[in-house]
Design an enzyme around this catalytic site. Structure first.
Site, PDB file in Angstrom:
ATOM      1  N   TYR A  48     -38.407 -42.879 132.929  1.00  0.00           N
ATOM      2  CA  TYR A  48     -38.481 -41.559 132.295  1.00  0.00           C
ATOM      3  C   TYR A  48     -39.607 -40.737 132.910  1.00  0.00           C
ATOM      4  O   TYR A  48     -39.466 -39.534 133.135  1.00  0.00           O
ATOM      5  CB  TYR A  48     -38.697 -41.693 130.784  1.00  0.00           C
ATOM      6  CG  TYR A  48     -38.618 -40.352 130.083  1.00  0.00           C
ATOM      7  CD1 TYR A  48     -37.396 -39.859 129.636  1.00  0.00           C
ATOM      8  CD2 TYR A  48     -39.761 -39.574 129.898  1.00  0.00           C
ATOM      9  CE1 TYR A  48     -37.309 -38.613 129.035  1.00  0.00           C
ATOM     10  CE2 TYR A  48     -39.675 -38.325 129.298  1.00  0.00           C
ATOM     11  CZ  TYR A  48     -38.454 -37.847 128.862  1.00  0.00           C
ATOM     12  OH  TYR A  48     -38.366 -36.621 128.271  1.00  0.00           O
ATOM     13  N   PHE A 107     -28.146 -11.297 143.066  1.00  0.00           N
ATOM     14  CA  PHE A 107     -27.266 -12.444 142.922  1.00  0.00           C
ATOM     15  C   PHE A 107     -26.993 -12.594 141.424  1.00  0.00           C
ATOM     16  O   PHE A 107     -27.862 -12.325 140.604  1.00  0.00           O
ATOM     17  CB  PHE A 107     -27.837 -13.733 143.534  1.00  0.00           C
ATOM     18  CG  PHE A 107     -26.831 -14.852 143.392  1.00  0.00           C
ATOM     19  CD1 PHE A 107     -25.681 -14.847 144.168  1.00  0.00           C
ATOM     20  CD2 PHE A 107     -26.991 -15.843 142.439  1.00  0.00           C
ATOM     21  CE1 PHE A 107     -24.705 -15.822 143.986  1.00  0.00           C
ATOM     22  CE2 PHE A 107     -26.013 -16.815 142.260  1.00  0.00           C
ATOM     23  CZ  PHE A 107     -24.869 -16.813 143.032  1.00  0.00           C
ATOM     24  N   THR A 108     -25.788 -13.041 141.099  1.00  0.00           N
ATOM     25  CA  THR A 108     -25.308 -13.018 139.711  1.00  0.00           C
ATOM     26  C   THR A 108     -26.289 -13.651 138.715  1.00  0.00           C
ATOM     27  O   THR A 108     -26.770 -12.985 137.797  1.00  0.00           O
ATOM     28  CB  THR A 108     -23.945 -13.724 139.642  1.00  0.00           C
ATOM     29  OG1 THR A 108     -24.073 -15.024 140.226  1.00  0.00           O
ATOM     30  CG2 THR A 108     -22.881 -12.935 140.395  1.00  0.00           C
ATOM     31  N   ASP A 144     -35.863 -16.790 147.123  1.00  0.00           N
ATOM     32  CA  ASP A 144     -34.656 -17.536 146.745  1.00  0.00           C
ATOM     33  C   ASP A 144     -34.208 -18.247 148.017  1.00  0.00           C
ATOM     34  O   ASP A 144     -33.549 -17.661 148.872  1.00  0.00           O
ATOM     35  CB  ASP A 144     -33.575 -16.590 146.222  1.00  0.00           C
ATOM     36  CG  ASP A 144     -32.279 -17.333 145.895  1.00  0.00           C
ATOM     37  OD1 ASP A 144     -32.150 -18.517 146.282  1.00  0.00           O
ATOM     38  OD2 ASP A 144     -31.388 -16.741 145.272  1.00  0.00           O
ATOM     39  N   LYS A 166     -26.833 -26.393 147.843  1.00  0.00           N
ATOM     40  CA  LYS A 166     -26.347 -25.767 149.083  1.00  0.00           C
ATOM     41  C   LYS A 166     -26.998 -26.460 150.286  1.00  0.00           C
ATOM     42  O   LYS A 166     -26.579 -27.540 150.677  1.00  0.00           O
ATOM     43  CB  LYS A 166     -26.660 -24.267 149.075  1.00  0.00           C
ATOM     44  CG  LYS A 166     -25.742 -23.446 148.163  1.00  0.00           C
ATOM     45  CD  LYS A 166     -26.124 -23.487 146.725  1.00  0.00           C
ATOM     46  CE  LYS A 166     -25.452 -22.449 145.887  1.00  0.00           C
ATOM     47  NZ  LYS A 166     -25.777 -22.588 144.460  1.00  0.00           N
ATOM     48  N   ARG A 183     -15.827 -11.850 145.075  1.00  0.00           N
ATOM     49  CA  ARG A 183     -17.222 -11.389 145.097  1.00  0.00           C
ATOM     50  C   ARG A 183     -17.179  -9.873 145.176  1.00  0.00           C
ATOM     51  O   ARG A 183     -17.384  -9.269 146.226  1.00  0.00           O
ATOM     52  CB  ARG A 183     -17.986 -11.956 146.295  1.00  0.00           C
ATOM     53  CG  ARG A 183     -18.197 -13.450 146.279  1.00  0.00           C
ATOM     54  CD  ARG A 183     -19.376 -13.989 145.493  1.00  0.00           C
ATOM     55  NE  ARG A 183     -19.274 -13.999 144.070  1.00  0.00           N
ATOM     56  CZ  ARG A 183     -20.002 -14.807 143.280  1.00  0.00           C
ATOM     57  NH1 ARG A 183     -20.840 -15.679 143.792  1.00  0.00           N
ATOM     58  NH2 ARG A 183     -19.910 -14.734 141.980  1.00  0.00           N
ATOM     59  N   PHE A 241     -17.194 -13.362 135.775  1.00  0.00           N
ATOM     60  CA  PHE A 241     -16.301 -13.888 136.815  1.00  0.00           C
ATOM     61  C   PHE A 241     -15.961 -15.361 136.619  1.00  0.00           C
ATOM     62  O   PHE A 241     -14.917 -15.825 137.040  1.00  0.00           O
ATOM     63  CB  PHE A 241     -16.930 -13.681 138.205  1.00  0.00           C
ATOM     64  CG  PHE A 241     -18.289 -14.319 138.357  1.00  0.00           C
ATOM     65  CD1 PHE A 241     -19.420 -13.666 137.926  1.00  0.00           C
ATOM     66  CD2 PHE A 241     -18.427 -15.569 138.923  1.00  0.00           C
ATOM     67  CE1 PHE A 241     -20.676 -14.255 138.047  1.00  0.00           C
ATOM     68  CE2 PHE A 241     -19.668 -16.166 139.055  1.00  0.00           C
ATOM     69  CZ  PHE A 241     -20.800 -15.508 138.604  1.00  0.00           C
TER      70      PHE A 241
HETATM   71  O1  PLI Z   1     -25.695 -22.577 141.113  1.00  0.00           O
HETATM   72  P1  PLI Z   1     -27.186 -22.793 140.956  1.00  0.00           P
HETATM   73  O2  PLI Z   1     -27.649 -22.581 139.586  1.00  0.00           O
HETATM   74  O3  PLI Z   1     -27.639 -24.097 141.501  1.00  0.00           O
HETATM   75  O4  PLI Z   1     -27.921 -21.712 141.897  1.00  0.00           O
HETATM   76  C1  PLI Z   1     -27.869 -20.359 141.628  1.00  0.00           C
HETATM   77  C2  PLI Z   1     -27.936 -19.572 142.903  1.00  0.00           C
HETATM   78  C3  PLI Z   1     -29.074 -18.861 143.186  1.00  0.00           C
HETATM   79  N1  PLI Z   1     -29.168 -18.117 144.324  1.00  0.00           N
HETATM   80  C4  PLI Z   1     -28.151 -18.037 145.208  1.00  0.00           C
HETATM   81  C5  PLI Z   1     -28.321 -17.192 146.424  1.00  0.00           C
HETATM   82  C6  PLI Z   1     -26.977 -18.731 144.982  1.00  0.00           C
HETATM   83  O5  PLI Z   1     -26.010 -18.660 145.893  1.00  0.00           O
HETATM   84  C7  PLI Z   1     -26.833 -19.511 143.784  1.00  0.00           C
HETATM   85  C8  PLI Z   1     -25.624 -20.149 143.465  1.00  0.00           C
HETATM   86  N2  PLI Z   1     -24.535 -19.896 144.151  1.00  0.00           N
HETATM   87  C9  PLI Z   1     -23.283 -20.316 143.902  1.00  0.00           C
HETATM   88  C10 PLI Z   1     -22.925 -21.171 142.738  1.00  0.00           C
HETATM   89  C11 PLI Z   1     -22.258 -19.894 144.807  1.00  0.00           C
HETATM   90  O6  PLI Z   1     -21.087 -20.289 144.653  1.00  0.00           O
HETATM   91  O7  PLI Z   1     -22.597 -19.148 145.745  1.00  0.00           O
END
Ligand code: PLI
Length: 461
Positions: free
Chosen positions: A75, A127-128, A218, A261, A385, A452
């Site tokens: 933990y 970004f969303t 970011d 990513k 998008r 979306f």
């Molecule tokens: O999906 P998260 O919560 O791990 O990360 C959010 C996020 C933040 N910044 C940017 C530039 C992103 O591209 C992003 C997540 N992107 C997704 C889920 C996508 O499909 O592009």
């Protein structure tokens, strides 16, 4: 002697396979209707080639899987946390690591920690999730990206760059004390995965710091951005990925990271900052929302795979092939005269739905309709998008109608082959040929936040 062509191939071989299923056209039609014409609501087993996102969909390496076996699931104080902390300090140089289950949890924390009601947060395009967390913390997001970013057909090597005049104008208008930080993303997702230049970041950093404004990075796709700096920015060609990535981070005060990513893992992320007091506050907050400060929302094995992924993400052969595959697909589509966002970015190819379906008004959601049609045509799943993703202006309630109305064909890392890319390109060509028959959509259900993801639509009569 004529020079022979020397092809390059993916720098990996396949050790394990996951069979794909192909539904019939009638089954796909029924599936998309059942999903309310929203590709997010399809079952993944009904998808043939899944280009919804590159987030959490990468194939881990054998080393990362081996790391999963070394999880210390304590933990508190897991050894894998310390490996992760070492990797973040070594590669990115940030002093304090606060692990989270994914990127938006880090966005939530930094927004809550730095923003006060009535503040403004400039950024290189929204970004969303990032903007929503800023708004929920009381700020107004202000887009300070260069104008070129909003023009799909225009070539510019660094469309992600901040327009310094726009940034300065915001400082003059609202006062620096109302701007806790500028949010600078590498790369910029919503305009096609466009990079920023080191030179621009240096200028942004100087202007921000001269006014007491922090720079929050970011860095979701920082390695991909670094590759394009190496390829496109004067004086950078001979520098290593490590050096360029480190230069980017050194110009900023902290970062939010979605490790799903660049880092080639299926879940994970973090907040990292240099300021001791801010780190203490974040560590205090993470225990409320994510878990103890030595795991955030991750298991020990997740943290181990992530630590290994950090190093793999900056290997030149990997990143060169990853971005090369995206460009292979993009060039194949563009060569047919099909309109895409230019230049081709790093994590996907973005179809320009406004020019693909010029007979539709933006409030008929051309990108949403195009993504649904592509699925019916071929079982390829893409993502809208455009107007749906952009949401409504909180003051007027109107659709935001962004300049860019795009369908993203997002390429997971190390998952699909060149043959899959050929099938995708051919599928896009098929719907291009019958584009005039594609109609618009209207909402049947519209969620309040991040619509979306869960919205439902029907064909507009
Ligand atoms: O999906 P998260 O919560 O791990 O990360 C959010 C996020 C933040 N910044 C940017 C530039 C992103 O591209 C992003 C997540 N992107 C997704 C889920 C996508 O499909 O592009």
């Amino acid at each position: 002697m004529p020079t022979r062509r020397r092809s390059w191939a993916e720098p990996w071989k396949i050790k394990m396979v996951e069979p794909l299923k192909m539904l019939t056209a009638d089954e796909r039609k029924a599936a998309i209707e059942g999903a309310g014409c929203n590709t997010f609501l399809l079952r993944s087993e009904d998808v043939y080639i899944d280009l919804l996102t590159d987030s959490g969909t990468s194939a881990m390496s054998d080393r990362q899987w081996a790391g999963m076996m070394l999880g210390d699931e304590a933990y508190a104080g897991s050894r894998n946390y310390y490996h992760l902390e070492d990797a973040v300090r070594d590669v990115y140089g940030y002093k304090h690591l606060i692990p989270t289950h994914q990127g938006r949890a880090a966005e939530h924390m930094i927004s809550r920690l730095l923003i006060e009601e009535g503040d403004f947060v400039p950024g290189n395009m929204y970004f969303t999730t990032t903007r929503l967390h800023q708004e929920m913390a009381g700020a107004t997001f202000v887009d300070v990206i260069i104008d070129e970013a909003h023009q799909p057909d225009l070539m510019h090597p660094f469309k992600g760059n901040v327009d310094l005049d726009k940034f300065q104008a915001l400082i003059d208008e609202v006062g620096a004390e109302k701007i806790p930080y500028i949010s600078d993303a590498t790369t910029v997702n919503m305009c096609g995965g466009q990079p920023i230049s080191l030179e621009n970041l240096r200028q942004v950093s100087e202007l921000a710091h001269a006014n007491g404004i922090l720079v929050i990075h970011d860095m979701t796709r920082v390695a991909e951005n670094a590759l394009l700096i190496k390829e496109r920015e004067p004086g950078q060609a001979d520098r290593s990925m490590e050096e360029i990535v480190r230069d980017i981070c050194d110009l900023t005060d902290g970062c939010t990271m979605s490790s799903k990513k660049d880092h080639l893992v299926n879940i994970g992320g973090f907040l990292a900052v240099n300021d001791d007091a801010l780190a203490d506050k974040a560590r205090n907050m993470v225990v409320i929302y994510e878990g103890l400060h030595t795991y955030g929302g991750m298991s020990g094995r997740d943290m181990e795979a992530l630590s290994i992924g950090i190093y793999e993400s900056i290997q030149y052969d990997h990143i060169h092939a990853r971005v090369g595959q995206v460009h292979y697909l993009g060039n194949k589509i563009a060569d047919e005269g099909i309109p895409i966002m230019k230049p081709i970015g790093t994590h996907g190819v973005f179809l320009d739905a406004k020019r693909f379906l010029p007979h539709l008004d933006q409030d008929e959601f051309p990108a949403q309709a195009l993504a649904a049609e592509l699925y019916v045509e071929s079982g390829v799943r893409a993502m809208e998008r455009g107007n749906v993703s952009a949401g409504r202006n909180p003051d007027t309630g109107e659709n935001r109608r962004p300049a860019l109305e795009l369908v993203r064909l997002t390429i997971p890392r190390r998952v699909y082959t060149q043959a899959h890319m050929d099938v995708v390109a051919e599928s896009v060509m098929e719907i291009w040929d019958k584009r005039e028959s594609i109609g618009g959509l209207e909402f049947t259900y519209e969620p309040e936040y991040l619509r979306f993801f869960q919205a439902r639509f029907r064909p507009k009569c």
